[in-house]
Each structure stands twice: as structure tokens, then as C-alpha cells.
Enzyme design. Structure first.
Site, PDB file in Angstrom:
ATOM      1  N   HIS A  71       0.922  -1.345  -0.089  1.00 22.80           N
ATOM      2  CA  HIS A  71       0.073   0.025   0.125  1.00 22.80           C
ATOM      3  C   HIS A  71       0.880   1.139  -0.031  1.00 22.80           C
ATOM      4  O   HIS A  71       1.655   1.432   1.160  1.00 22.80           O
ATOM      5  CB  HIS A  71      -0.951   0.161   1.356  1.00 22.80           C
ATOM      6  CG  HIS A  71      -1.967  -1.230   1.000  1.00 22.80           C
ATOM      7  ND1 HIS A  71      -2.213  -1.743   2.331  1.00 22.80           N
ATOM      8  CD2 HIS A  71      -2.584  -1.672   0.239  1.00 22.80           C
ATOM      9  CE1 HIS A  71      -3.354  -2.617   2.103  1.00 22.80           C
ATOM     10  NE2 HIS A  71      -3.372  -2.494   0.539  1.00 22.80           N
TER      11      HIS A  71
ATOM     12  N   GLU B 267       1.482   3.872   2.941  1.00 21.21           N
ATOM     13  CA  GLU B 267       1.966   3.313   4.431  1.00 21.21           C
ATOM     14  C   GLU B 267       3.323   3.419   4.273  1.00 21.21           C
ATOM     15  O   GLU B 267       3.990   2.370   4.200  1.00 21.21           O
ATOM     16  CB  GLU B 267       1.300   2.035   4.485  1.00 21.21           C
ATOM     17  CG  GLU B 267      -0.245   2.129   4.505  1.00 21.21           C
ATOM     18  CD  GLU B 267      -0.802   0.434   4.575  1.00 21.21           C
ATOM     19  OE1 GLU B 267      -0.183  -0.461   4.830  1.00 21.21           O
ATOM     20  OE2 GLU B 267      -1.957   0.387   4.568  1.00 21.21           O
TER      21      GLU B 267
ATOM     22  N   HIS C 265       3.364  -3.340   7.128  1.00 15.76           N
ATOM     23  CA  HIS C 265       2.165  -2.383   6.690  1.00 15.76           C
ATOM     24  C   HIS C 265       2.114  -1.325   8.055  1.00 15.76           C
ATOM     25  O   HIS C 265       3.058  -1.304   8.761  1.00 15.76           O
ATOM     26  CB  HIS C 265       0.699  -2.918   6.553  1.00 15.76           C
ATOM     27  CG  HIS C 265       0.516  -3.727   5.646  1.00 15.76           C
ATOM     28  ND1 HIS C 265      -0.276  -3.460   4.483  1.00 15.76           N
ATOM     29  CD2 HIS C 265       1.114  -5.105   5.103  1.00 15.76           C
ATOM     30  CE1 HIS C 265      -0.540  -4.403   3.575  1.00 15.76           C
ATOM     31  NE2 HIS C 265       0.171  -5.544   4.025  1.00 15.76           N
TER      32      HIS C 265
ATOM     33  N   GLU D 255       2.153  -4.783  11.506  1.00 12.01           N
ATOM     34  CA  GLU D 255       1.374  -3.419  11.277  1.00 12.01           C
ATOM     35  C   GLU D 255       2.387  -2.498  12.488  1.00 12.01           C
ATOM     36  O   GLU D 255       2.611  -2.736  13.325  1.00 12.01           O
ATOM     37  CB  GLU D 255      -0.124  -3.371  11.769  1.00 12.01           C
ATOM     38  CG  GLU D 255      -0.836  -4.194  10.774  1.00 12.01           C
ATOM     39  CD  GLU D 255      -1.291  -3.473   9.636  1.00 12.01           C
ATOM     40  OE1 GLU D 255      -1.113  -2.416   9.491  1.00 12.01           O
ATOM     41  OE2 GLU D 255      -2.173  -3.908   8.751  1.00 12.01           O
TER      42      GLU D 255
END
Length: 551
Positions: A235, A238, A333, A406
Site C-alpha cells: 500500500h 503506508e 504495513h 502493522e
């Protein structure tokens, strides 16, 4: 997009009302002077000039509200109007002491860390170090003038007329920056580092595959070799994931004893940027063609998703290779609504496999102050079926652990702290270094690696000792190393005269306050001001972040 998918993206039902308007924002603005209505002639000083036509830039439109206020519209991801989060633009032609309110009016998510005290980043040409605008100057709210969409408004005071100011959602990390960093590693001629071209994107940008391991181990095919695969930046908005990944790479190629023993025993294969086109274009979530690449792992197309097609093929081929034991696949991420670092794992019918995969996150939690086991979870939500973690978790050998790592766009809160600590570029890279250390702890626990002395020789990797000599500060900061550094004094206690105000300013944090542990902190919530914040009236206030009351 159905209700379930929209909810997963953090969108509310009314978010779709403005899709038609957002579909018209197809390009970034380029050196546009925003002047009052009916004004003609050359823009005057103070008629702000906005620009987002640069790599990773994003700003689709600016509306003049008054000489003090401007509405800003994020350009949606290319070929996909539903994703509007990332912004990155410059402002110039300012007047000294010019105070403005910028309203970013078309966010596609209702949930946001702006509710928790997060604020935009800013730097300028004379002060090239990113820092956060004080949370007390940032407000996040539903706006009736914009169909009750959520709006983020922030107040700002320009203090140096000749500076170009840059504002961004998070610390930018461009495709060019990655290429420059990898070129530096190439030039060092390390025998345990290899870079190869895995594929080209739709726009013919490189998909790089990095292999880090001692040459003897790579060449020894007589025994099964332990393999770890790590990917990042599927992404494009990010950006923290790229800093985590760079911290991991930087440590693994360093002369540190832990890095050395890892290279002697483990082969690391790293793809640091899965979506180079989306990164370059300034998208938040999608590729050039509007695809969320982390939803197409089940059946990637060689022409529409060449990066994912090549990556999945490579991973599956390595898993089938009898000379490898693929133990880990980790996709990095950044998270836009949660604090700390944490992991997502899979749920399996085999209870032993399910329990085994909890070991690594617990080890990482013991190594990294910013990692939270409380936020770590294991699931098999249908909406996540097309992700790398879910797809590969069902395709690879059952001994392989598949995770999503994350990290918050904003901050982390270590145990015992009353306030969150905002992340910096260095803090993100520190998480990458702690991730590397955790592999050693895991393989020691499996009796695969015997290592003395203990990893306690580098507790939690709080400093960069042992590998900082190989870091190019110009590449890391994406700026020249010359000039003053904004926010260099973390406790905000330096005294400044008006003559050097432009070069030395206090760090950006809520009221420049620091807690009893010496960490900057912010207690803002929902954009409201906290009346209990300490008063720093005895210190000289920097004009860059003056109180900005526009009475």
C-alpha cells in the site's frame, strides 16, 4: 463497493456521496497561485502557490475561502476514487507572519488517528527535518458544509518568506529514495548482499529482490537452509513500512555480532517495495490501475498486477524448493487507526500450528517497547481473504508462519507510560532492527542457533551503535545535510533569539511538552485543546508554531 468492504476500509455510508466530485480530481495541481475572486494580474506576495506535481505528491484542488482560509482536496488514487488519505504538497510565495487555516475536506475514512492527537508533518527548505504540527493546532470533525464528511483543519504561521514549505500525511519515502539507498548498498560490494530485478511494474519501475546471507550458506545445497521472506509497501501511502524495512535491511548488512550470526544461519529475501507505481504516483492504497494489490494475491494477473504475480510465483517456487525450509513470510504495513506495532496472524484448524505461530509475536514484544501483544490478533475474516498473509498461509508448507506486521502512523505507548510517544523515522527503523533481533531469539528457542554472548549485549536496540557508520544521512532524510535541523532539541529547552529563529525551532509536539520520562507526548483527542497542558511561557516561542489565534 458493498457495505462490508466499505466498513473494512473505515468508510461510512455517506462517504460515497462525494465520489462524483472526487472522480473529477484526476491530477495533482502544479504551481497554482490561489488568489482572491476577481483578482487579475501577477500574484502578490502572500498569494499562496500550491504544488503537488512531484514524486509521491498528492493534492487535487485548492479553494480560496478567505485570505486566511483554504479548502484542500486530496486527489484520489489513480483509477479508484474511493481512496483519499495520503497528501503531500508544497506551499510557497508566503509572507512572513502570514497565518492560515488549511481544511482538508475529502478524507475517505471516518476513523482516524487525528482523533487521538495525530497531526500533519511539515518541513521547509531552511529546516529540512520533518516534524509534527502541534496537536493543539489541529482539529478533526464532521463538517456540515461538506456533506458531514470528516474534515481535518490545521492552523499554521509561515515565518520565512523565501522558504518553500512542505506538508505531508506521514514521513514520505519515495521510489527514488529506495533506489538511491539500494545503490549505496550495491556500491559497497558486500559478498553477503545481492540485489536482483524480480519484475517490472506496469510503468516499468523496478521490483527489487534483496538477498542477505553469507555466500557459503547460499551455495550450500547439501542441507536444508532456513529461509525468511519479508515484503513491504504493497500500500503506497503506508510509508512507515518502508522505514521499518530499511531498518531491518540496514541491521542485517551491518557488522553487528547478531547480524553476523543471522547471516551465517538464515537466508533473508526481502522485497522492499511491492507497489512502486503507486508509491511514485502518490496513491494511498492502489496501483496505477486502481487495484488494491493486497486483495489480489489469490489470482494475480501478469499484466495488471505484475509485481504480485512475480512475488507470489517466487514465494511458491522457494517453498517447493527442497533445499529450503521457508519458515516465515512477513508483510509490513502501517495502520491508520491504531497505536503501536502489532501483528495479524492466521487461524488454523491444527491447534498446534495455531499455538506455534503465537511464539514469534511474543518474542518481538519482549524486544520492542513499541510492540503490543494486546493489539496482536489472529483471524480469517472473509474480507482479508485476498491478502498475502491469508493466501500464502493457506498455500505454503504448514511449518511456515505468515504474518502481517502493522505499525501505527502516529505513536506508540510503552508499558508504564501515561502518554503516547510519536513515531519518528528513526523509531520506525528501530522496530525493523528489533524485528531482526527477534529472528535470533526464535531460532535459539528452536535450538537451531547457538549464540554466545546473549543478545542482551544489545538490549532492545535503542541505539544504532554498530551500523550507523554505514548510513547515508542525506539519503535517510532525503535532504542535504547542510542547514539547521528543525526540532533538534527533543526537550525544547534551547533559548533562541529572533535573529536565528528560522534555523532553530522547538520540536513539534503538543505544547512542546515532555513527560516525566523525558519523552514528547500528546494528550489531544478529537481535535480539542487540553487545558491541563503545561505552560511554557518562560521559553521563547518559535514563530513557526505560534499560537496562531486569528482574532
Amino acid at each position: 463497493m458493498n457495505k462490508e468492504a466499505r466498513a473494512q476500509n473505515g468508510e461510512s455510508a455517506e462517504d460515497s456521496d462525494s465520489d462524483l466530485i472526487n472522480e473529477q480530481l484526476t491530477g495533482n495541481i502544479h504551481k497554482i497561485a490561489i488568489v482572491p475572486p476577481n483578482f487579475s494580474g501577477k500574484p502578490k506576495k502572500g498569494h499562496l502557490i500550491f504544488d503537488a506535481c512531484f514524486e509521491c505528491g498528492n493534492l487535487g484542488r485548492v479553494d480560496f475561502i478567505s485570505e486566511f482560509e483554504y479548502d484542500l482536496f486530496i486527489r484520489p488514487d489513480t483509477c479508484n476514487a474511493r481512496f483519499r488519505i495520503w497528501f503531500n504538497f508544497t506551499v510557497e510565495n508566503v509572507k512572513q507572519e502570514q497565518r492560515v487555516i488549511f481544511n482538508i475536506v475529502n478524507f475517505s475514512k471516518s476513523k482516524s488517528l487525528y482523533r487521538e492527537g495525530m497531526s500533519p508533518l511539515v518541513k521547509s527548505t531552511s529546516r529540512p527535518k520533518w516534524q509534527r504540527i502541534p496537536a493543539k493546532n489541529v482539529f478533526y470533525y464532521r463538517c456540515p458544509e461538506h456533506k458531514r464528511n470528516y474534515v481535518m483543519s490545521f492552523v499554521f504561521c509561515f515565518d520565512v518568506e523565501d522558504d518553500v514549505y512542505q506538508f505531508a500525511y506521514s514521513f514520505p519515502y519515495s521510489y527514488t529514495k529506495l533506489q538511491n539507498y539500494l545503490q549505496i548498498l550495491d556500491n559497497r560490494g558486500l559478498d553477503y548482499y545481492e540485489r536482483e530485478l524480480l519484475a517490472l511494474s506496469v510503468q516499468q519501475r523496478r521490483l527489487d529482490l534483496i538477498t542477505i546471507s553469507d555466500s557459503e550458506l547460499k551455495q550450500n545445497t547439501q542441507k536444508k537452509r532456513k529461509l525468511v521472506i519479508i515484503t513491504a509497501r504493497v500500500h503506497p501511502g503506508e510509508t512507515p513500512s518502508s522505514y521499518v524495512c530499511q531498518g531491518l535491511i540496514e541491521f542485517l548488512v551491518s557488522p553487528h555480532p547478531i547480524a553476523k550470526v543471522l547471516r551465517e544461519n538464515i537466508i533473508f529475501k526481502i522485497i522492499p517495495m511491492l507497489n512502486p507505481d503507486g508509491v511514485y504516483l502518490g496513491n494511498y492504497r492502489c496501483s496505477l490501475m486502481g487495484f488494491d494489490l493486497n486483495r489480489v494475491w489469490q489470482d494475480p494477473s501478469p499484466w495488471a498486477h505484475p509485481e504480485l504475480f512475480a512475488t507470489k510465483s517466487q514465494v511458491l517456487n522457494l517453498d517447493k524448493d527442497s533445499t529450503y525450509d521457508l519458515d516465515f513470510y512477513i508483510d509490513i504495513h502501517a495502520h491508520s487507526t491504531m497505536m503501536n506495532g502489532f501483528m495479524y496472524g492466521n487461524i488454523y484448524e491444527d491447534s498446534n500450528r495455531y499455538e506455534r505461530q503465537a511464539i514469534f509475536p511474543k518474542l518481538l514484544c519482549s524486544n520492542a517497547d513499541d510492540f503490543s501483544m494486546t493489539s496482536t490478533s489472529f483471524n480469517r475474516d472473509a474480507v482479508k481473504a485476498g491478502t498475502g498473509r491469508r493466501t500464502l498461509g493457506g498455500s505454503l508448507d504448514e511449518k511456515c508462519h505468515c504474518y502481517t506486521l502493522e505499525v501505527s502512523f502516529f505513536s506508540y505507548q510503552p508499558s508504564g507510560f501515561n502518554h503516547p510517544i510519536p513515531y519518528t523515522e528513526e523509531e520506525y527503523m528501530k522496530l525493523g532492527r528489533n524485528l531482526a533481533r527477534t529472528f535470533l531469539d526464535y531460532y535459539k528457542l528452536q535450538n537451531y542457533i547457538v549464540f554466545n554472548p546473549s543478545t542482551a549485549i544489545m538490549p532492545k536496540l535503542n541505539s544504532s551503535t554498530g551500523f550507523s557508520t554505514y548510513r547515508s544521512s542525506a539519503i535517510l532524510n532525503n535532504t542535504s545535510s547542510n542547514g539547521g535541523i528543525l526540532g533538534n532539541n527533543l526537550n525544547g529547552k534551547s533559548k533562541r533569539s529572533s535573529s536565528n529563529m528560522g534555523q532553530h525551532l522547538k520540536p513539534i509536539c503538543s505544547s512542546s511538552m515532555s513527560n516525566n520520562n523525558g519523552h514528547s507526548s500528546s494528550s489531544m483527542s478529537n481535535g480539542s485543546q487540553n487545558s491541563n497542558m503545561p505552560n511554557s511561557a518562560n521559553e521563547t516561542k518559535p514563530k513557526f508554531f505560534v499560537d496562531n489565534g486569528l482574532e
